[in-house]
Design an enzyme around this catalytic site. Structure first.
Site, PDB file in Angstrom:
ATOM      1  CG  ASN A   1      -9.448   0.114  10.729  1.00  9.90           C
ATOM      2  OD1 ASN A   1      -8.527  -0.622  10.421  1.00  9.90           O
ATOM      3  ND2 ASN A   1      -9.835   1.137   9.992  1.00  9.90           N
TER       4      ASN A   1
ATOM      5  CG  HIS B   1      -6.365  -1.219   7.876  1.00 14.52           C
ATOM      6  ND1 HIS B   1      -6.357   0.155   8.026  1.00 14.52           N
ATOM      7  CD2 HIS B   1      -5.112  -1.624   8.199  1.00 14.52           C
ATOM      8  CE1 HIS B   1      -5.154   0.540   8.419  1.00 14.52           C
ATOM      9  NE2 HIS B   1      -4.385  -0.522   8.530  1.00 14.52           N
TER      10      HIS B   1
ATOM     11  CG  ASP C   1      -0.331  -0.317   2.519  1.00 13.37           C
ATOM     12  OD1 ASP C   1       0.906  -0.329   2.588  1.00 13.37           O
ATOM     13  OD2 ASP C   1      -1.051  -0.539   3.501  1.00 13.37           O
TER      14      ASP C   1
END
Ligand code: GLP
Length: 265
Positions: free
Chosen positions: A136, A138, A67
């Site tokens: 969270n 991800h 990412d």
């Protein structure tokens, strides 16, 4: 799924490095995804030491970035590319031409995502993905809700991720609000997945990933339905009581018994 619980962060790093070094020795041409974040830093340190001792060869590996922030150039030390180059690619002697970047600085990010997707297809998919876990839930920057079939794409970062990544940018307002991420589809299709989870602040995300409902609200929960997953957690992140006094239930109970059986206990 194999679940391995390490005593502490250093043990987690050594365990993960041994697993990865074995996989890379067995498959020196592997297509490999490496994450940023604090969690894999110990793994990279241990891996570099194993590489220096000749435990495996990196000359034919192909590395894919997981990412990247949007609008950040690769020479910016806060870019994920700059980060991964410092902590993993340079220590492991991996040249730029064997790395497929996610070009967050491209004038057309959608086209950059399509190029990345084509490079993944050309490589025949990923052999090995290494992942950290967002607080969270991800994976990469696949923020909840994330469809398991999601492609590599541009995403808006959640308020929780902006707050959590503020530590790397000197304040929440400075974190780039958009990013590009390898999609869930490529991650889940990888032939081997190694998820590293450390620290009490990840405990709830790990519990939801392993034993919660499989849902877009917890992207990592899709690993429950995906083959060839190894999770290495330290005791601080492990959400259940330790072996001995444990009363395992549901999926985790089955998985844990499997791990203990594999460990010969
Ligand atoms: C970041 C990255 C993820 C990383 C995660 C956990 O937002 N996008 O790829 O795995 O957060 O980071 P850390 O290991 O520092 O907790």
């Amino acid at each position: 799924m194999h679940l391995l619980v390490a005593e502490d962060y250093d043990a987690l790093s050594r365990m993960a490095a041994r697993l990865l070094a074995d996989a890379l020795r067995a498959q020196p041409r592997a297509s490999l995804v490496l994450p940023t974040g604090n969690t894999p830093l110990g793994l990279y340190r241990e891996l570099a030491a194993l590489h220096a001792r000749g435990a495996f060869d990196t000359a034919r590996l192909h590395v894919f970035q997981l990412d990247e922030y949007l609008g950040v150039t690769p020479d910016d030390p806060r870019s994920f590319y700059g980060w991964i180059r410092r902590v993993a690619l340079d220590p492991l002697g991996i040249e730029a031409e064997r790395v497929v970047r996610l070009r967050g600085d491209a004038p057309d990010p959608d086209a950059a995502c399509r190029e990345y997707a084509a490079a993944v297809r050309d490589a025949g998919g990923f052999d090995q993905v290494v992942l950290g876990l967002g607080a969270n839930g991800h994976l990469g920057f696949n923020e909840p809700p994330a469809d398991p079939a999601s492609p590599t794409r541009m995403v808006r970062l959640s308020a929780e991720t902006l707050a959590s990544n503020a530590r790397y940018w000197g304040g929440e307002g400075r974190v780039p609000p958009y990013a590009v991420t390898c999609g869930m589809a490529n991650i889940l299709a990888a032939r081997r997945k190694l998820l590293l989870v450390s620290g009490a602040e990840k405990r709830d995300a790990l519990r939801r990933a392993l034993d919660g409902p499989v849902s877009p609200e917890s992207p990592a929960s899709y690993l429950q339905h995906s083959g060839h997953v190894t999770v290495v957690a330290d005791t601080a992140a492990w959400p259940w009581p330790q072996r001995g006094k444990a009363r395992w239930s549901g999926a985790v109970g089955r998985l844990r018994r499997l791990v203990l059986a594999a460990a010969g206990r």
